[in-house]
Design an enzyme around this catalytic site. Structure first.
Site, PDB file in Angstrom:
ATOM      1  N   SER A  72       0.681  -1.293  -0.184  1.00 33.26           N
ATOM      2  CA  SER A  72       0.331   0.691  -0.105  1.00 33.26           C
ATOM      3  C   SER A  72       1.124   0.939  -0.004  1.00 33.26           C
ATOM      4  O   SER A  72       1.868   0.975   0.058  1.00 33.26           O
ATOM      5  CB  SER A  72      -1.058   0.067   1.581  1.00 33.26           C
ATOM      6  OG  SER A  72      -1.248   1.559   1.677  1.00 33.26           O
ATOM      7  N   TYR A 118      -1.623  -1.152  10.460  1.00 29.30           N
ATOM      8  CA  TYR A 118      -1.526  -1.729   9.130  1.00 29.30           C
ATOM      9  C   TYR A 118      -0.037  -0.991   8.143  1.00 29.30           C
ATOM     10  O   TYR A 118       0.210  -1.371   7.979  1.00 29.30           O
ATOM     11  CB  TYR A 118      -1.789  -0.265   8.530  1.00 29.30           C
ATOM     12  CG  TYR A 118      -3.215  -0.898   7.009  1.00 29.30           C
ATOM     13  CD1 TYR A 118      -3.182  -1.743   5.943  1.00 29.30           C
ATOM     14  CD2 TYR A 118      -2.466   0.454   6.156  1.00 29.30           C
ATOM     15  CE1 TYR A 118      -3.662  -2.388   5.440  1.00 29.30           C
ATOM     16  CE2 TYR A 118      -2.850   0.068   4.402  1.00 29.30           C
ATOM     17  CZ  TYR A 118      -3.617  -1.185   4.594  1.00 29.30           C
ATOM     18  OH  TYR A 118      -3.835  -1.416   3.111  1.00 29.30           O
TER      19      TYR A 118
HETATM   20  N1  LIG Z   1      -9.158  -1.283  -0.957  1.00 27.25           N
HETATM   21  C1  LIG Z   1      -7.973   0.055  -1.665  1.00 27.25           C
HETATM   22  O1  LIG Z   1      -7.334   1.609  -1.067  1.00 27.25           O
HETATM   23  C2  LIG Z   1      -5.920  -0.480  -0.936  1.00 27.25           C
HETATM   24  C3  LIG Z   1      -5.117   0.839  -0.614  1.00 27.25           C
HETATM   25  C4  LIG Z   1      -3.960   0.053  -0.375  1.00 27.25           C
HETATM   26  C5  LIG Z   1      -3.444  -1.505  -0.358  1.00 27.25           C
HETATM   27  N2  LIG Z   1      -4.663  -2.130  -0.135  1.00 27.25           N
HETATM   28  C6  LIG Z   1      -4.333  -3.686   0.099  1.00 27.25           C
HETATM   29  O2  LIG Z   1      -4.870  -4.989  -1.041  1.00 27.25           O
HETATM   30  C7  LIG Z   1      -5.256  -5.806  -0.637  1.00 27.25           C
HETATM   31  C8  LIG Z   1      -6.970  -6.315  -1.027  1.00 27.25           C
HETATM   32  O3  LIG Z   1      -7.556  -5.164  -0.231  1.00 27.25           O
HETATM   33  P1  LIG Z   1      -8.850  -5.157  -0.676  1.00 27.25           P
HETATM   34  O4  LIG Z   1      -9.236  -3.396  -0.931  1.00 27.25           O
HETATM   35  O5  LIG Z   1      -9.720  -6.054  -1.722  1.00 27.25           O
HETATM   36  O6  LIG Z   1     -10.280  -5.322   0.713  1.00 27.25           O
HETATM   37  P2  LIG Z   1     -10.911  -6.433   0.103  1.00 27.25           P
HETATM   38  O7  LIG Z   1     -11.991  -6.721  -0.633  1.00 27.25           O
HETATM   39  O8  LIG Z   1     -11.120  -6.223   2.256  1.00 27.25           O
HETATM   40  O9  LIG Z   1     -10.528  -7.973   0.578  1.00 27.25           O
HETATM   41  C9  LIG Z   1      -9.472  -7.945   1.571  1.00 27.25           C
HETATM   42  C10 LIG Z   1      -9.089  -9.766   1.594  1.00 27.25           C
HETATM   43  O10 LIG Z   1      -8.187 -10.141   2.359  1.00 27.25           O
HETATM   44  C11 LIG Z   1      -9.437 -11.531   2.489  1.00 27.25           C
HETATM   45  N3  LIG Z   1      -8.799 -11.993   4.152  1.00 27.25           N
HETATM   46  C12 LIG Z   1      -8.633 -11.226   4.984  1.00 27.25           C
HETATM   47  N4  LIG Z   1      -8.833 -11.587   6.340  1.00 27.25           N
HETATM   48  C13 LIG Z   1      -7.822 -13.424   5.694  1.00 27.25           C
HETATM   49  C14 LIG Z   1      -7.664 -13.980   6.539  1.00 27.25           C
HETATM   50  N5  LIG Z   1      -8.005 -14.883   7.651  1.00 27.25           N
HETATM   51  N6  LIG Z   1      -7.009 -15.512   6.082  1.00 27.25           N
HETATM   52  C15 LIG Z   1      -7.728 -15.174   4.667  1.00 27.25           C
HETATM   53  N7  LIG Z   1      -7.800 -13.893   3.456  1.00 27.25           N
HETATM   54  C16 LIG Z   1      -8.327 -13.187   4.402  1.00 27.25           C
HETATM   55  C17 LIG Z   1     -10.202 -12.006   2.054  1.00 27.25           C
HETATM   56  O11 LIG Z   1     -10.517 -12.792   2.066  1.00 27.25           O
HETATM   57  P3  LIG Z   1     -11.858 -13.654   2.611  1.00 27.25           P
HETATM   58  O12 LIG Z   1     -12.942 -12.498   2.977  1.00 27.25           O
HETATM   59  O13 LIG Z   1     -12.817 -14.380   2.093  1.00 27.25           O
HETATM   60  O14 LIG Z   1     -11.950 -14.420   4.061  1.00 27.25           O
HETATM   61  C18 LIG Z   1     -10.227 -11.038   1.064  1.00 27.25           C
HETATM   62  O15 LIG Z   1     -10.537 -11.631  -0.231  1.00 27.25           O
HETATM   63  C19 LIG Z   1      -5.071  -5.594   0.716  1.00 27.25           C
HETATM   64  O16 LIG Z   1      -3.525  -6.249   0.957  1.00 27.25           O
HETATM   65  C20 LIG Z   1      -5.017  -4.129   1.099  1.00 27.25           C
HETATM   66  O17 LIG Z   1      -4.070  -4.186   2.059  1.00 27.25           O
HETATM   67  C21 LIG Z   1      -6.004  -1.982  -0.144  1.00 27.25           C
END
Ligand SMILES: NC(=O)c1ccc[n+]([C@@H]2O[C@H](COP(=O)([O-])OP(=O)(O)OC[C@H]3O[C@@H](n4cnc5c(N)ncnc54)[C@H](OP(=O)(O)O)[C@@H]3O)[C@@H](O)[C@H]2O)c1
Length: 265
Positions: free
Chosen positions: A134, A147
């Protein structure tokens, strides 16, 4: 590395960004192993992709979760470690269990998956690891201490691994997204950003993942120029940068985001 004909293990495939990455990897001809806890959401992605995709349920917060997942995945050419928790909020508002879960999912699991999968890649003389960090892994902000600890950690891990693997046929890329619109942990909050703060889409992140694999680039930002410059400035002059962030109202935005993300701890 070309993706056609490879097997890619993708964590966080049920999430907003993960689904876009799954489509992009599959679109390039990879067999995609879709991992997460919510099997229904994963099955939906698998159905959408059609063939050449499988669901592997795994809870990466469990002590043996990552090792078991790697074992079940078999031969993996590409790892995309994308699963993550927002872990936003003031540190004293987290329970010990919530702290452990954030460290486990965001940092320990990618390290353990790499530990399990790298030997096979080295033996075959080919492979690629992508870590979704991130912009908070380059510049910390209010209510993001935990985070940022995990996302800075991922950067350090990947950077060291990149050096260890550079002559062994295995590439390493870290992707640094900023605020992502439409889907994912920021979009889910519904928080409105000031007009001057630009966003990027899940497809932009997916394109960066594919670019990292195909070109071997070590680090790729997925963020508007203003935020990339802000992250650069934060590395050079952290105190001044923090003062500027506060003047621009970052504390209020961080408060709103962390309030909406509480349930994802
Ligand atoms: N969205 C943003 O603005 C943003 C910005 C910068 C970086 N990121 C990074 O991008 C990545 C994806 O984020 P996103 O925005 O797509 O978030 P999201 O929609 O909340 O998805 C998070 C994912 O992580 C999985 N996860 C959470 N806890 C878990 C566990 N205990 N075991 C296995 N899987 C788990 C969830 O799967 P289940 O719920 O099915 O377990 C889900 O597929 C993350 O690393 C986040 O830090 C996001």
């Amino acid at each position: 590395m070309q993706l056609a004909g490879t097997t890619a293990l993708l964590t966080g495939a049920s999430g907003g960004i993960g689904q876009a990455i799954a489509r992009a990897l599959h679109g390039r001809g990879a067999r995609v192993l879709l991992s997460g806890r919510r099997t229904e959401a994963l099955e939906e992605v698998r159905r959408e992709l059609g063939g050449n995709a499988e669901v592997l349920e795994a809870d990466l917060a469990e002590p043996a979760g990552a090792a078991t997942l790697a074992q079940r995945a078999g031969v993996v050419d590409v790892l995309v470690a994308n699963a993550g928790l927002p872990a936003s909020g003031r540190l004293e508002r987290f329970t010990q269990e919530e702290i452990d879960r954030a460290l486990d999912v965001n940092l320990r699991a990618p390290i353990q998956l790499s530990r399990a999968l790298v030997p096979g890649m080295v033996e075959r003389g080919s492979g690629h690891l992508v870590f979704v960090s991130s912009l908070s892994g380059k510049a910390a902000a209010a209510r993001s201490a935990l985070y940022s600890a995990t996302k800075f950690g991922l950067r350090g891990f990947a950077s060291g691994l990149h050096q260890d693997l550079h002559d062994r046929g295995v590439g390493v890329t870290v992707v640094f997204p900023s605020f992502i619109r439409e889907a994912g942990m920021f979009a889910d909050t519904g928080v409105k950003l000031p007009a001057w703060v630009g966003t990027r889409s899940p497809d932009d992140v997916a394109r960066a993942v594919v670019r990292g694999i195909e070109t071997g680039k070590a680090e790729i930002d997925v963020a508007p120029l203003s935020l990339r410059l802000g992250a650069l400035a934060s590395g050079l002059a952290p105190e001044t940068s923090a003062r500027v962030q506060r003047r621009l109202g970052s504390q209020g935005i961080a408060r709103s985001i962390s309030r909406e993300q509480r349930e994802k701890r």
